[in-house]
Design an enzyme around this catalytic site. Structure first.
Site, PDB file in Angstrom:
ATOM      1  N   GLN A 181      -5.147 -13.333   4.917  1.00 21.52           N
ATOM      2  CA  GLN A 181      -4.783 -14.173   6.062  1.00 21.52           C
ATOM      3  C   GLN A 181      -5.625 -15.444   6.101  1.00 21.52           C
ATOM      4  OE1 GLN A 181      -5.272 -11.638   9.494  1.00 21.52           O
ATOM      5  NE2 GLN A 181      -7.398 -11.162   9.044  1.00 21.52           N
ATOM      6  N   HIS A 196      -6.649  -9.104   4.917  1.00 20.06           N
ATOM      7  CA  HIS A 196      -6.079  -8.394   6.053  1.00 20.06           C
ATOM      8  C   HIS A 196      -5.977  -6.917   5.709  1.00 20.06           C
ATOM      9  CE1 HIS A 196      -2.892  -8.402   9.515  1.00 20.06           C
ATOM     10  NE2 HIS A 196      -3.781  -7.452   9.639  1.00 20.06           N
ATOM     11  N   PHE A 225     -12.267  -2.927  12.867  1.00 24.11           N
ATOM     12  CA  PHE A 225     -11.068  -3.332  12.139  1.00 24.11           C
ATOM     13  C   PHE A 225     -10.934  -2.524  10.856  1.00 24.11           C
ATOM     14  CE2 PHE A 225      -9.117  -6.977   9.476  1.00 24.11           C
ATOM     15  CZ  PHE A 225      -7.838  -6.534   9.733  1.00 24.11           C
ATOM     16  N   HIS A 265      -9.450   0.875  11.478  1.00 25.03           N
ATOM     17  CA  HIS A 265      -8.000   0.784  11.643  1.00 25.03           C
ATOM     18  C   HIS A 265      -7.314   0.717  10.286  1.00 25.03           C
ATOM     19  CE1 HIS A 265      -4.143  -0.740  13.298  1.00 25.03           C
ATOM     20  NE2 HIS A 265      -4.169  -1.569  12.275  1.00 25.03           N
ATOM     21  N   GLU A 266      -7.829  -0.131   9.390  1.00 26.41           N
ATOM     22  CA  GLU A 266      -7.189  -0.293   8.091  1.00 26.41           C
ATOM     23  C   GLU A 266      -7.285   0.979   7.244  1.00 26.41           C
ATOM     24  OE1 GLU A 266      -5.340  -2.975   6.931  1.00 26.41           O
ATOM     25  OE2 GLU A 266      -5.457  -3.521   9.039  1.00 26.41           O
ATOM     26  N   LYS A 321      -5.010   3.875   9.158  1.00 23.14           N
ATOM     27  CA  LYS A 321      -3.577   3.597   9.183  1.00 23.14           C
ATOM     28  C   LYS A 321      -2.998   3.461   7.781  1.00 23.14           C
ATOM     29  CE  LYS A 321      -0.052   0.456  11.048  1.00 23.14           C
ATOM     30  NZ  LYS A 321       0.207  -0.752  11.878  1.00 23.14           N
ATOM     31  N   HIS A 322      -3.706   2.755   6.899  1.00 17.62           N
ATOM     32  CA  HIS A 322      -3.166   2.437   5.583  1.00 17.62           C
ATOM     33  C   HIS A 322      -3.882   3.158   4.439  1.00 17.62           C
ATOM     34  CE1 HIS A 322      -0.785  -0.716   7.465  1.00 17.62           C
ATOM     35  NE2 HIS A 322      -1.877  -1.214   8.011  1.00 17.62           N
TER      36      HIS A 322
END
Length: 260
Positions: free
Chosen positions: A47, A78, A132, A135-136, A139-140
């Site tokens: 990003q 990102h 952050f 989260h990454e 989630k991923h």
């Protein structure tokens, strides 16, 4: 530009040789999410901080938008996201919760090249709010683990791909440099990346400004076409960084939670 290239080269040397494609071994099942089918490909998303940070009018010490002269000089990570060919994606797969101690040796690189650009904590897959990176990973990264391995190797793999496919360097060398007055042809940006990597990127824009570039990769990290097309207009901006003052309005930010 020289300092950016030097920094990337030095960090690249640090991580040379540790791109991991191994299996994950056993993992603790901590999620109640139903088992999901295996993904089809990866999207490496970087990003443009100046576009993201333009949504923010307040500041805090944790945000990469608030570093003044030390603000990110180029694209930042990102995420590395498993995707399906139909345009959807798996998320919050079974796996361990994020553990910051697992990536303690990577924190310097992550803070520089994969910073949070928000003051708000992000949602994780375990009904919590966290970093952050949490989260990454949850989630991923848990869904990518059949290829990338554990938490540490997920972040190392992503860093290696980011250094190897240096979008900032490619665009700057092609003359696409930050400007608050110039508008650049999105086709030209795509062509510059195609010439460098022999693959077509996906561009994501926000109000006519380039916000994100995605490179799509097979599960053995070879280029392939993305499942969805770019959404940018014919001409886009690459705005200069308008650094926010960390000494003012500390702890408050007008934009929402960082996501994806």
């Amino acid at each position: 530009m020289t300092s950016l290239t030097t920094a990337v080269t030095l960090i690249s040397i640090i991580f040379t040789g540790i791109l991991v494609n191994g299996d994950t071994g056993a993992v603790d099942l901590v999620s109640t999410v139903a088992e999901q089918r295996e993904f089809d490909y990866f999207a490496l998303a970087v990003q443009w901080p100046a576009t993201y940070c333009s949504k923010s009018t307040k500041c805090c010490s944790q945000s990469g938008c608030c570093r003044g002269e030390n603000s990110p000089p180029g694209f930042t990570i990102h995420g590395l996201w498993p995707d399906y060919n139909d345009g959807s994606w798996p998320s919050c797969c079974s796996g361990p919760e994020f553990d910051e101690s697992e990536i303690s040796s990577l924190l310097g690189a992550l803070n520089e090249y994969w910073p949070t650009l928000s003051c708000s904590k992000t949602s994780t897959c375990h009904k919590k709010k966290g970093l952050f990176w949490a989260h990454e990973w949850e989630k991923h990264g848990t869904c990518a683990s059949v290829v990338t391995g554990d938490e540490y190797n997920y972040f190392v793999t992503t860093l290696n791909l980011y250094f190897k496919y240096n979008i900032t360097e490619v665009l700057f060398e092609a003359g696409y440099v930050p400007s608050n007055t110039e508008m650049y042809p999105s086709g030209g940006i795509i062509s510059a990346i195609e010439n460098a990597f022999h693959t077509t990127p996906q561009l994501i824009c926000k109000k006519g400004a380039l916000e994100e570039v995605r490179l799509c990769l097979t599960k053995d990290f070879k280029f392939r076409e993305c499942a969805t097309d770019s959404d940018c207009p014919d001409y886009v901006s690459l705005p200069q960084f308008a650094a926010l003052d960390v000494t003012k309005n500390v702890g408050r930010l007008s934009s929402g939670v960082e996501s994806s």
